[in-house]
Write a protein that holds these residues in place. Structure first.
Motif, PDB file in Angstrom:
ATOM      1  N   GLN A  36       0.840  -1.196   0.000  1.00 13.77           N
ATOM      2  CA  GLN A  36       0.000   0.000   0.000  1.00 13.77           C
ATOM      3  C   GLN A  36       0.878   1.250   0.000  1.00 13.77           C
ATOM      4  O   GLN A  36       1.947   1.273   0.577  1.00 13.77           O
ATOM      5  CB  GLN A  36      -0.906   0.026   1.235  1.00 13.77           C
ATOM      6  CG  GLN A  36      -1.711  -1.237   1.466  1.00 13.77           C
ATOM      7  CD  GLN A  36      -2.599  -1.601   0.315  1.00 13.77           C
ATOM      8  OE1 GLN A  36      -3.354  -0.777  -0.171  1.00 13.77           O
ATOM      9  NE2 GLN A  36      -2.500  -2.834  -0.148  1.00 13.77           N
ATOM     10  N   GLU A  66       1.010   5.593   0.772  1.00 11.61           N
ATOM     11  CA  GLU A  66       0.568   6.442   1.876  1.00 11.61           C
ATOM     12  C   GLU A  66      -0.919   6.791   1.765  1.00 11.61           C
ATOM     13  O   GLU A  66      -1.650   6.771   2.760  1.00 11.61           O
ATOM     14  CB  GLU A  66       1.401   7.727   1.919  1.00 11.61           C
ATOM     15  CG  GLU A  66       1.013   8.654   3.056  1.00 11.61           C
ATOM     16  CD  GLU A  66       1.843   9.924   3.081  1.00 11.61           C
ATOM     17  OE1 GLU A  66       1.660  10.693   4.039  1.00 11.61           O
ATOM     18  OE2 GLU A  66       2.648  10.154   2.172  1.00 11.61           O
ATOM     19  N   GLU A  67      -1.378   7.070   0.569  1.00 14.41           N
ATOM     20  CA  GLU A  67      -2.787   7.404   0.372  1.00 14.41           C
ATOM     21  C   GLU A  67      -3.699   6.234   0.766  1.00 14.41           C
ATOM     22  O   GLU A  67      -4.724   6.422   1.416  1.00 14.41           O
ATOM     23  CB  GLU A  67      -3.037   7.800  -1.086  1.00 14.41           C
ATOM     24  CG  GLU A  67      -4.456   8.250  -1.355  1.00 14.41           C
ATOM     25  CD  GLU A  67      -4.661   8.700  -2.788  1.00 14.41           C
ATOM     26  OE1 GLU A  67      -5.823   8.704  -3.231  1.00 14.41           O
ATOM     27  OE2 GLU A  67      -3.673   9.038  -3.481  1.00 14.41           O
ATOM     28  N   ASP A  68      -3.305   5.024   0.392  1.00 10.44           N
ATOM     29  CA  ASP A  68      -4.082   3.836   0.772  1.00 10.44           C
ATOM     30  C   ASP A  68      -4.138   3.680   2.287  1.00 10.44           C
ATOM     31  O   ASP A  68      -5.194   3.366   2.847  1.00 10.44           O
ATOM     32  CB  ASP A  68      -3.475   2.566   0.166  1.00 10.44           C
ATOM     33  CG  ASP A  68      -3.529   2.541  -1.348  1.00 10.44           C
ATOM     34  OD1 ASP A  68      -4.466   3.120  -1.934  1.00 10.44           O
ATOM     35  OD2 ASP A  68      -2.617   1.933  -1.948  1.00 10.44           O
ATOM     36  N   LEU A  88      -3.750   6.025   4.595  1.00  7.93           N
ATOM     37  CA  LEU A  88      -4.566   7.089   5.174  1.00  7.93           C
ATOM     38  C   LEU A  88      -6.053   6.815   4.960  1.00  7.93           C
ATOM     39  O   LEU A  88      -6.874   7.110   5.843  1.00  7.93           O
ATOM     40  CB  LEU A  88      -4.172   8.453   4.596  1.00  7.93           C
ATOM     41  CG  LEU A  88      -2.795   8.970   5.034  1.00  7.93           C
ATOM     42  CD1 LEU A  88      -2.435  10.244   4.280  1.00  7.93           C
ATOM     43  CD2 LEU A  88      -2.735   9.179   6.530  1.00  7.93           C
ATOM     44  N   ASN A  89      -6.410   6.232   3.833  1.00  6.51           N
ATOM     45  CA  ASN A  89      -7.809   5.867   3.599  1.00  6.51           C
ATOM     46  C   ASN A  89      -8.277   4.801   4.582  1.00  6.51           C
ATOM     47  O   ASN A  89      -9.419   4.832   5.051  1.00  6.51           O
ATOM     48  CB  ASN A  89      -8.028   5.398   2.158  1.00  6.51           C
ATOM     49  CG  ASN A  89      -8.070   6.551   1.180  1.00  6.51           C
ATOM     50  OD1 ASN A  89      -8.483   7.656   1.530  1.00  6.51           O
ATOM     51  ND2 ASN A  89      -7.648   6.307  -0.043  1.00  6.51           N
ATOM     52  N   LEU A  90      -7.399   3.842   4.902  1.00  6.30           N
ATOM     53  CA  LEU A  90      -7.744   2.841   5.921  1.00  6.30           C
ATOM     54  C   LEU A  90      -8.010   3.500   7.271  1.00  6.30           C
ATOM     55  O   LEU A  90      -8.969   3.153   7.968  1.00  6.30           O
ATOM     56  CB  LEU A  90      -6.619   1.819   6.072  1.00  6.30           C
ATOM     57  CG  LEU A  90      -6.556   0.688   5.074  1.00  6.30           C
ATOM     58  CD1 LEU A  90      -5.311  -0.150   5.323  1.00  6.30           C
ATOM     59  CD2 LEU A  90      -7.800  -0.163   5.165  1.00  6.30           C
ATOM     60  N   LYS A 119      -8.954   6.568   7.811  1.00  4.34           N
ATOM     61  CA  LYS A 119     -10.187   7.349   7.740  1.00  4.34           C
ATOM     62  C   LYS A 119     -11.427   6.478   7.915  1.00  4.34           C
ATOM     63  O   LYS A 119     -12.467   6.958   8.361  1.00  4.34           O
ATOM     64  CB  LYS A 119     -10.259   8.100   6.411  1.00  4.34           C
ATOM     65  CG  LYS A 119      -9.298   9.255   6.325  1.00  4.34           C
ATOM     66  CD  LYS A 119      -9.352   9.920   4.968  1.00  4.34           C
ATOM     67  CE  LYS A 119      -8.293  10.999   4.862  1.00  4.34           C
ATOM     68  NZ  LYS A 119      -8.250  11.602   3.521  1.00  4.34           N
ATOM     69  N   GLN A 120     -11.314   5.204   7.594  1.00  2.58           N
ATOM     70  CA  GLN A 120     -12.441   4.285   7.752  1.00  2.58           C
ATOM     71  C   GLN A 120     -12.617   3.826   9.201  1.00  2.58           C
ATOM     72  O   GLN A 120     -13.643   3.257   9.553  1.00  2.58           O
ATOM     73  CB  GLN A 120     -12.258   3.058   6.857  1.00  2.58           C
ATOM     74  CG  GLN A 120     -12.322   3.365   5.382  1.00  2.58           C
ATOM     75  CD  GLN A 120     -11.964   2.158   4.538  1.00  2.58           C
ATOM     76  OE1 GLN A 120     -12.037   1.022   4.978  1.00  2.58           O
ATOM     77  NE2 GLN A 120     -11.538   2.408   3.311  1.00  2.58           N
TER      78      GLN A 120
END
Length: 84
Positions: free
Chosen positions: A33, A35-37, A39-41, A43-44
């Motif tokens: 993954q 960094e964006e992936d 951070l999305n985790l 955020k969930q």
């Protein structure tokens, strides 16, 4: 957490029940993954999950620092307590 539920369901038939299974699966998936992936985790996650993740990380980092500095009876082979 949906991410863990999905990972568990994907690898359910390959698990032996050892802690090493969880480590290998999670690290294997996370290293692919960006960094964006990641951070999305995050955020969930709900507030409690974020608190638990960060507190476990920070406790482990403090334990490692204390062990490398030779402070107290801290060792790296005992699991940290879970907070919250």
């Amino acid at each position: 957490m949906k991410f863990i539920d999905d990972l568990y369901n994907l690898y359910r038939d390959h698990l032996t029940g050892d802690e090493e299974d969880a480590i290998a699966i999670v690290l294997g998936v996370l290293q692919d993954q960006d960094e964006e992936d990641l951070l999305n985790l995050i955020k969930q996650m709900n507030e409690g999950e974020v608190f638990q993740m960060l507190s476990m990380f920070l406790v482990e980092m403090m334990r490692r620092k204390m062990a490398t500095e030779g402070v107290g009876n801290t060792t790296l082979d005992t699991p940290p307590n879970t907070y919250h």
